[in-house]
Design an enzyme around this catalytic site. Structure first.
Site, short mmCIF file in Angstrom:
data_model
loop_
_atom_site.label_atom_id
_atom_site.label_comp_id
_atom_site.label_asym_id
_atom_site.label_seq_id
_atom_site.Cartn_x
_atom_site.Cartn_y
_atom_site.Cartn_z
CB ILE A 140 25.53 1.45 -5.06
CG1 ILE A 140 26.07 2.62 -5.86
CG2 ILE A 140 26.65 0.53 -4.58
CD1 ILE A 140 26.80 3.66 -5.02
CB CYS A 141 22.94 -3.60 -4.79
SG CYS A 141 23.09 -4.54 -6.32
CG HIS A 142 27.24 -7.99 -2.81
ND1 HIS A 142 27.10 -9.31 -2.52
CD2 HIS A 142 28.57 -7.74 -2.69
CE1 HIS A 142 28.29 -9.84 -2.24
NE2 HIS A 142 29.19 -8.89 -2.34
#
Length: 108
Positions: free
Chosen positions: A65-67
């Site tokens: 997961i990231c932005h």
């Protein structure tokens, strides 16, 4: 090939008691994680993953997961190259999660 999950697909997976719960690996920076995070996520900034990947269980499913999904996809590919076979990427990242799953989550 890395599986791409939508925010809705991840939410359904997390709500399904019959499926093995995934490891949620948030690869953003600390200040981003403090701003907003999917509950149950573990923070491991992208730059620290090569030195910390042994903290992850290669036998369990893992969702990166990231932005917006770019950095996490790079980490997912890195981990897949190192033998992690059950790696997915959250397409759209926490931004998509905030828009589609948790409208109370702050965005940036």
């Amino acid at each position: 090939m890395i599986e791409q999950l939508t925010a809705a697909e991840l939410a359904a997976w997390l709500a399904d008691d019959k499926r093995e719960a995934p490891q949620l690996l948030d690869v953003r920076e600390g200040w981003e994680f403090e701003r907003c995070a999917i509950p149950g996520s573990t923070l491991m900034p992208m730059g620290s993953v090569p030195g910390r990947s042994e903290e992850l269980d290669p036998e369990r499913p893992l969702v990166c997961i990231c932005h917006h999904g770019g950095r996490s996809m790079q980490v997912a590919m890195f981990l897949a190259q190192r033998g992690f076979t059950r790696v997915s990427n959250l397409s759209g990242g926490v931004h998509a999660w905030a828009l589609q799953v948790d409208p109370q989550m702050p965005t940036y």
